[in-house]
Design an enzyme around this catalytic site. Structure first.
Site, short mmCIF file in Angstrom:
data_model
loop_
_atom_site.label_atom_id
_atom_site.label_comp_id
_atom_site.label_asym_id
_atom_site.label_seq_id
_atom_site.Cartn_x
_atom_site.Cartn_y
_atom_site.Cartn_z
N THR A 37 0.82 -1.21 0.00
CA THR A 37 0.00 0.00 0.00
C THR A 37 0.85 1.25 0.00
OG1 THR A 37 -1.81 -1.12 1.09
CG2 THR A 37 -1.75 1.25 1.35
N TYR A 94 -8.11 0.89 -3.98
CA TYR A 94 -6.83 1.27 -4.56
C TYR A 94 -6.11 0.03 -5.05
CZ TYR A 94 -4.74 -0.52 -0.27
OH TYR A 94 -4.35 -1.34 0.77
N THR A 119 1.81 -4.11 4.46
CA THR A 119 1.73 -4.35 5.91
C THR A 119 1.12 -5.71 6.26
OG1 THR A 119 -0.39 -3.21 6.04
CG2 THR A 119 1.59 -1.88 6.46
N ASP A 120 0.37 -6.29 5.32
CA ASP A 120 -0.39 -7.51 5.67
C ASP A 120 0.50 -8.65 6.15
OD1 ASP A 120 -2.70 -6.21 4.97
OD2 ASP A 120 -3.07 -7.36 3.14
N LYS A 154 0.52 -7.21 12.98
CA LYS A 154 -0.53 -6.32 12.46
C LYS A 154 -1.82 -6.65 13.19
CE LYS A 154 -2.73 -4.48 8.35
NZ LYS A 154 -2.80 -4.37 6.89
N GLU A 187 -2.61 -28.31 29.37
CA GLU A 187 -3.80 -29.15 29.20
C GLU A 187 -3.56 -30.30 28.23
OE1 GLU A 187 -7.73 -26.99 29.13
OE2 GLU A 187 -6.36 -25.29 29.01
#
Ligand code: SIN
Length: 336
Positions: A21, A33, A99-100, A172, A293
């Site tokens: 981006t 976009y 950024t993903d 993120k 557990e």
């Protein structure tokens, strides 16, 4: 008159661009976009102040939204970063990235790039054409961090929203906000405001120069899949991953990396068949400990410790290039 002293040359920084981006452009006034629309030259041209910080050299390694990031680009990026850092005159590497999946790329490079010189990933949440785009300041800050001598030896860093994060710690956490990046466990690496740095404590886990992992362009990273746990889950996705050839499975478990009885039976069968099974958590925070557990000792599982599922996958892929022994893999999760 005494001879004038020539101004010292600015440090040379190699910028490796991958898209995202930060290089995105809106079309026709719409909110949508296209990622990776602008070249790295255009992004740098939009921030003339960068010329006061460094001599930038650019290389477009990829032009993708980071949802399309994959192992092949990771290997190429690692090779290009390593080659740049090996040049004596290159002070640092800056990588522009969506950024993903930045946290995965950053952690991968943190484990395979062998250099004390800074490697800084930078992205943006708003495309370059949006009102109050965050990319230009993020890029300026990223270069300021990269050229700062105190940034050396801190592992791979991520810069966004005036914050400096360790690639290992950052995640993120928000779909759209500029403050999306959070350090889930060990806190910030520092702050950077208009190019001025405030660095905090260095990282404690092994990285870069101390890492045992290395990759070349010919490295084949073993298949590792992530299976997300939920109330009432069945065994089908676990069995499908094993049938598809997964050498490792990361469970995004409920709570403390837990699974229901049905899914646990499938996962235990996978481990008996030689698939490395890591229990991580879908909660977004906290440590997954061994033998609470679920009996990891008995079932041959590995606890993800502090790593979220996507980062656990990165470490497991690299770990499996060296060993399939669950005990040795567990040690890696306590070390890195
Ligand atoms: C991407 O990861 O390429 C899209 C989202 C972003 O960069 O913020």
């Amino acid at each position: 008159m005494p001879p004038s002293t020539p101004a010292p040359a600015l440090p040379r920084v190699r910028v490796l661009a991958t898209g995202g981006t930060i290089a995105g452009a809106q079309t026709g006034g719409s909110r949508g976009y296209q990622a990776a629309a602008f070249s790295i030259e255009a992004l740098i041209g939009a921030v003339p102040q960068l010329a006061t910080l460094a001599q930038l050299e650019v290389e477009q390694v990829a032009a993708i939204g980071s949802q399309d990031m994959n192992e092949a680009v990771w290997l190429k990026l690692a090779a290009r970063a390593q080659a740049a850092l090996a040049e004596p005159d290159i002070a640092a590497v800056v990588i522009t990235h969506g950024t993903d999946t930045m946290e995965e790329t950053g952690y991968f490079l943190n484990l395979v790039v062998h250099s004390a010189k800074p490697v800084v990933l930078v992205g943006a949440m708003r495309p370059a054409t949006e009102i109050s785009a965050d990319g230009p300041m993020n890029l300026y800050n990223a270069v300021a961090v990269a050229v700062h001598p105190a940034a050396r030896g801190r592992g791979v860093l991520v810069v966004a929203n005036d914050e400096i994060h360790f690639a290992r710690e950052v995640s993120k956490t928000n779909t759209t906000q500029v403050g999306t990046f959070k350090a889930t466990h060990r806190g910030l690496a520092g702050l950077v405001h208009a190019g001025r740095l405030h660095l905090y404590a260095p990282p404690v886990r092994r990285h870069t120069t101390e890492s045992e992992f290395s990759v070349g362009p010919a490295t084949v990273l073993p298949r590792v899949d992530i299976v997300y746990a939920y109330a009432g889950m069945g065994r089908e996705l676990i069995d499908a991953a094993v049938r598809a050839g997964a050498k490792g499975l990361v469970i995004a478990g409920v709570g403390d990396g837990n699974l229901n009885t049905v899914a646990l039976a499938a996962t235990a069968a996978a481990a008996r068949a030689g698939v490395a099974v890591v229990r991580s958590s879908r909660t977004g925070g906290g440590v997954v400990e061994r033998n609470l557990e679920i009996s990891d000792d008995e079932l041959g599982f590995i606890a993800a410790d502090e790593l979220n599922p996507q980062k656990a996958r990165v470490l497991l892929m690299l770990g499996l290039t060296r060993t399939a022994d669950p005990a040795a893999l567990q040690e890696m999760f306590f070390t890195y």
